[in-house]
Design an enzyme around this catalytic site. Structure first.
Site: not given
Lengths: 571, 571
Positions: A334, A342-343, A491, A545
Site C-alpha cells: 500500500r 497500524r500501518h 479492524e 494486526r
C-alpha cells in the site's frame, strides 16, 4: 560453585544493562560522541591495567610468565578441535553432571571476580542461559590467569565455543534460565567477536520501546535514540529497528516472532484440514486494479507494472478456475503515506476465498472459526511466550465469546449502539457512512462491556463503504453481504460475498463511477465473462494486526520481521 | 439408465472437445472471426428449431403447450430453494442410491438424445465428474420436454445446482470419473451461465501445450492461438495463460498445482520438525544489494525502493538476531530480460539458513535431506497426480540416489568428467569458470549414466562463480564452501557457507570490485560489525523449477500460478 546471589534479576542488572552511553552507544549524534569518548577512555584504562599486570608478572609477583593454557583459549582457527560432545542448553539434565561437554553460545555477561576467577553468562537459542565459571585457582586444571582474564574480558554478544564440565551449583543460579547446572569452563574459543560497544544492549532491547507518542515528537524534531524514562534506559522503536540483531536477540522479540509464526501456521493448518488449497498470487501486476490510488508503480521493461494491493482478484480467479476453497499467505503493498502504529507499506496478508453454497454466512463462519482456532491455539500452546511478552508489554487476557455465542452485529446495529450508548461526538453517526477508527474503538469498548468479548463481527456494511466487487444484500440493496472482524476495537479482517455475474459486476463498477473496460478492471471482469463462476466470498486478515492487538502491543511495527513504512526501508 | 457406451474417453470426445472454431473460439484473429461466424450460424439454426418446435406444440402434435415443470428449472433467484441434502461427487456411495440429493457443479457436457432426453456431464472440484440424465418420457415426473431441451442446451462450463435421484447405471459409465452412479435430474437451476463460445475449451486445456519452440517462432511472427498438431487441436502456452479460468479447470493444471503446494508443504513440514523457524523477509528494500544489476526500482515517497532479488541478507540477519535455523517462503524478483522456459521475473523461493556447528556440509546435508523428503513425499502421497500429469506430459520416473549414497561431486570433478567423457565442445572447460546451461545439462546426462540418479550436488564452486558473501574454502581459497543442487541436469538450488566476520566480508567485497561502504552493502556489513555472528550457511530453492524438472514439464510457466515474464504481467 555458585556465584554470590545477585540482588537484581537480569533485565535490570547494571552489569548487563549499563546506562546509556556506556555498554550501549546512544543513537543520537550527541550520545554517539559521548559514548565514543567514554569507550576511548575505558580502552586506555584497560591498556594501562594490562601493562601493570604484565609488569607484575615479569617481576615474579603474580605467577608464571609462561601461559600454560594458551592452547585452551583465544580466537578459533579452522584447525581448532573440541572433541567433547555438543549439547544444547535446553537439553541440559542430570545425566550430564560430571561430564565434559561442548557448548556454542553468546556471551551475555562476563566479569572478573578477583584476579583468578571469572563468571560468564552463556546464551543460546532465544533465552536459554547458563552460568559459566572459570577459575585459575584449582591446581591441575588447564586454566591460567591469563585465560581467566581473557574470558572475563570478552565483549558482550560475542559468540564462543566452550568445553566445560557440567556441575551442580551449591544453590540454584537465579540470574540464568538454567538454574540447576553450571558450566566449569576448561576451554573457550572466540568464534565471532562483538564490538567494544553495542548499538543496543540486551537490557534495553528486552524492555518495552519508548512511548510512541514521545517518539513521534522526537522524530519530528529530528532526535532519535535512548530516552531516560523513570530512571530506566528505554530505547525508542527506531533504535530497536536500527539495531536488528540486538532487537531480535531480546527474548520478548523472539516470543513475538514465535507467536506470529504460530498465527500463520494455525491459519494454514485449519484451512488445510477444511480442504482449502494454497496458491500464490503475483505481486507484480499489469494494471492498478481499484482506480490507482495508493498503489506503487514501477518501470517494467518497456511497460509499467504495479505492486498488488491485495490478492483479491487472484483469489477469485482461483475460484473461477475450479477450486472450491483457496487460501494464500504473502506480501501486499500500500503506497499510503500513513505514519501510524497500524500501518505499513508492505504487510503479510492471510487470505481465503471459498464457494458459497447457500448463504454468505458460510464464509463468515469459516473466518470466525479459523480465528477462534488461532486464538485457542495461542492460549493453549503459547502460554509461556504470551506471559513473556506480557512481562514487558502488560495486557489483559484477550476475551473471547463463549462457544456458539459469537457476537455478530450489523453495521446499523453498531451505529445504533454508538448513537445510544457511545460518547456524545458519535450521537449522529449515519448508517450509510463508513466508520472512523475512533468510532471503531468506541464501539469496541461498548461491545466489550455489553458482551464481554474482544472479538466480534460487524456485518452488512453499507454499499458506500465497500469496493465495487462487494455483493449487495438482495433483500436490501443499500447494504452489502460484507463484514469486518474486530479485535480490541480495531479492524483485522475485511471480507464478504463478491459479485459473480458479469452484468451485475459491470453495473456496480459503473455505479461506483468506474469504467468496466478500463485497464485492470476489464481483465478482471473478462474472467467472469469467460465462464460460469459460482457464488463465492472470502476475507483478508492482516497478520501483524492480529498479533499486535491480541497481545495489546503499541504498534504493528513490533510484530513484523522487517517493518516498512513511508520513512523506513531498511534494514 | 446408461448412455450408450462412448468409444472415446473424455479428452478426445468430439462432443466435448470440438475442433478449433467450434466450441472453442480460436485465439488468432482469423480464427476468432471464423468462430464468430459459425456461432452466429448456429444461433440462427437453434432459433429456427425452437420456432418449429413451438409450432409443433401449438398444433398439438408434440405435447402440452403449458410447461408443467417451469418451476423446476431456469435461472436461479435468491428465493430458489432445494431442500435436498447436498453431496459432493467424491462422497457418492451405495448409501445414496435411490435418495434425492443436491449437487452443485459445472456443465462439462450437455446434449440431447432425441427430443425427450438429455445427457449432461457434471463436474465438481477438479476432475470429479458424473453423468446426469433427464428424461421427459417417464410419467409422473416433474420434467417437461421444455425442461429437457433447456438442460440439453446448457452452455459448457456453466455452473448449475441440480436436484437428482442417485441411480446405478445399467453398466459403468466410461466417460466420467464416477462410473458406478448416475444422477436422474428432477430440478436444474442455472447459477452462472457460460458464454456461447469458450476462449479455451476443456479439451484443449487438458492437453499438452503446443511445442514451445513452435510458439516462440509464432510469437516472433505475431501469431498466437491454436495450432493443429497431428490432427489434434493444441492450444499454445499463451492461449492457456490468457484463459486462466479454463486453463486452471483442466485436471492436469490442478494436479500440477496440487504437486506444487505439496512441495512447499513438505519443505515446511520437514524444517519445522527440525527446529527451523519461519520468518518473512521484506520485498521492498532500500538499496540494490548486489551491485544493482537485474533489480526492479520504483519511486517510494520521496526516495527510491528496490524489489528484493533474494531473501539472502535477511536470512542472515535472522541468524545474527539469535535464531539457530530459519526458513522462508515468498516471492523474489529479477529484472532480467530472459525469455526462456526456466526464467520468470517473479518467483517463489524456498529458502533456509542455519548455524554451522562444525562443517558447512551440515547445511548441504540438511538441504539434501529436505529435498529427498519432498521427493519421497511426492512419490508416495501424490502418485495419482503424478500419473495424471504424465498422461499429458510423458516423463520417466525421477531417479533418486540410494539411501546414504547421495551423489556429490566437486565442481572440479564435474568439469573433469565433462572434459573426459562429455561432448567434444566441452573438452577445454576450466575449473575456475562457471558452468553454462549446456554444460550443466551434459554433466547431468553423464552423472545419470554413471550414478543412475537425476539428483546430485555440485560442491566447491570457484570463487569467481559465487557472490561476495560466499565463504572460501580455508584449505583452498580459490574455491568456496558453496554448492548447487541439480535436477535432471538443471540447477534448482544455490547455497553455501557465508562469511560471518566483518573484516573477511569487507576484504571479499573489495576483491569483487565492490565497495563495502556503498548503499545496500554497508547496511549488510554493519550487522556483522554490530554483534558476533556465528558461522552459518543455507540455500535457496526455486519452487517452480523443482516441480517442473521433477515432472519433466517443458516450462516453469506451466507450474507457477500466475507466471511473470518480461512480456507477461497479466492476468
Amino acid at each position: 560453585m555458585a556465584e554470590p546471589p545477585k540482588e537484581t534479576p537480569i533485565p535490570t542488572d547494571p552489569a548487563l544493562t549499563p546506562a546509556a552511553g556506556e555498554g550501549e552507544a546512544s543513537q543520537s549524534k550527541k550520545g554517539a560522541k559521548k559514548a565514543e569518548a567514554k569507550a576511548k577512555k575505558e580502552a586506555e584504562k584497560a591498556r594501562k591495567a594490562a601493562e601493570r599486570e604484565a609488569q607484575a608478572q615479569a617481576s615474579g609477583s603474580g605467577g608464571a610468565t609462561e601461559d600454560l593454557a594458551k592452547e585452551n583459549y583465544g580466537e578459533i582457527t579452522h584447525t581448532t578441535s573440541i572433541p567433547a560432545p555438543q549439547i544444547h542448553l535446553r537439553e541440559l539434565g542430570e545425566e550430564h553432571v560430571g561430564k565434559t561437554v561442548k557448548v556454542r553460545a553468546w556471551i551475555q555477561n562476563a566479569r572478573m571476580q578477583g584476579a583468578k576467577m571469572a563468571f560468564v553468562e552463556l546464551r543460546e537459542e532465544g533465552n536459554w542461559t547458563v552460568q559459566g565459571v572459570v577459575s585459575a585457582s584449582a591446581e591441575g586444571k588447564p586454566v591460567s590467569r591469563q585465560m581467566v582474564k581473557w574470558i572475563g574480558g570478552l565483549k558482550l554478544e560475542s559468540f564462543v565455543v566452550v568445553e566445560a564440565s557440567v556441575q551442580k551449583p551449591l544453590e540454584p543460579v537465579k540470574s540464568t534460565k538454567v538454574s540447576g547446572f553450571e558450566l566449569h569452563l576448561v576451554k573457550c574459543y572466540l568464534v565471532a567477536p562483538a564490538p567494544e560497544t553495542l548499538g543496543l544492549g540486551l537490557g534495553a532491547a528486552s524492555r518495552a520501546v519508548g512511548s510512541l507518542a514521545e517518539e513521534e515528537t522526537k522524530e519530528e524534531a529530528g532526535v532519535e535514540g535512548l530516552s531516560i524514562n523513570e530512571g530506566t534506559p528505554v530505547a525508542s522503536l527506531a533504535t530497536h529497528l536500527n539495531n536488528p540483531a540486538m532487537h531480535k536477540r531480546a527474548p520478548v522479540s523472539q516470543a513475538i516472532a514465535d507467536i506470529r509464526i504460530a498465527v500463520e501456521d494455525l491459519f494454514c493448518e485449519y484451512l488445510r484440514a477444511h480442504r482449502f488449497k494454497k496458491f500464490h498470487p503475483p505481486s507484480l501486476i499489469g494494471a492498478a486494479s481499484e482506480g490507482g490510488a495508493n498503489v506503487f508503480r514501477l518501470p517494467y521493461f518497456e511497460k509499467e507494472a504495479f505492486l498488488a494491493q491485495s490478492p483479491q482478484f487472484y483469489k477469485q480467479f482461483e475460484i473461477a478456475g475450479g477450486r472450491k476453497r483457496v487460501y494464500c499467505v504473502g506480501p501486499v503493498f500500500r503506497a499510503e503515506n500513513s505514519n501510524t502504529p497500524r500501518h505499513m507499506t508492505e504487510f503479510i496478508g492471510l487470505d481465503l476465498e471459498m464457494e458459497i453454497e447457500e448463504h454468505y454466512h458460510e464464509v463468515m463462519h469459516m473466518l470466525e472459526a479459523v480465528l477462534l482456532h488461532i486464538f485457542k491455539g495461542l492460549s493453549t500452546q503459547y502460554r509461556e511466550e504470551i506471559e513473556l511478552v506480557r512481562s514487558v508489554y502488560p495486557s489483559e487476557e484477550f476475551l473471547l465469546p463463549k462457544d456458539g455465542k459469537e457476537v455478530r452485529l450489523t453495521f446499523a446495529e453498531g451505529q445504533a449502539l454508538l448513537r445510544s450508548e457511545g460518547p456524545p461526538e458519535f450521537e449522529d453517526v449515519k448508517d450509510d457512512e463508513d466508520m472512523s477508527t475512533p468510532q471503531e474503538k468506541a464501539l469496541g469498548a461498548l461491545v466489550r462491556k455489553k458482551y464481554n468479548t474482544d472479538f466480534y463481527v460487524l456485518d452488512k456494511f453499507p454499499v458506500a463503504a465497500r469496493p465495487f466487487y462487494a455483493m449487495p444484500d438482495p433483500a436490501n440493496p443499500e447494504v452489502t453481504n460484507a463484514y469486518d472482524f474486530m479485535m480490541r476495537g480495531q479492524e483485522i479482517l475485511s471480507g464478504g460475498q463478491r459479485l459473480h455475474l458479469p452484468h451485475e459486476l459491470e453495473a456496480m463498477i459503473r455505479r461506483k463511477g468506474l469504467d468496466p473496460n478500463q485497464p485492470g478492471i476489464k481483465e478482471y471482469v473478462d474472467v467472469f465473462r469467460s465462464v460460469g463462476v459460482p457464488p463465492h466470498g472470502g476475507g483478508g486478515i492482516g497478520l501483524d494486526r492480529v498479533v499486535a492487538w491480541y497481545l495489546n502491543l503499541p504498534s504493528v511495527h513490533l510484530v513484523c520481521d522487517y517493518p516498512r513504512t513511508p520513512k523506513r526501508l531498511s534494514p
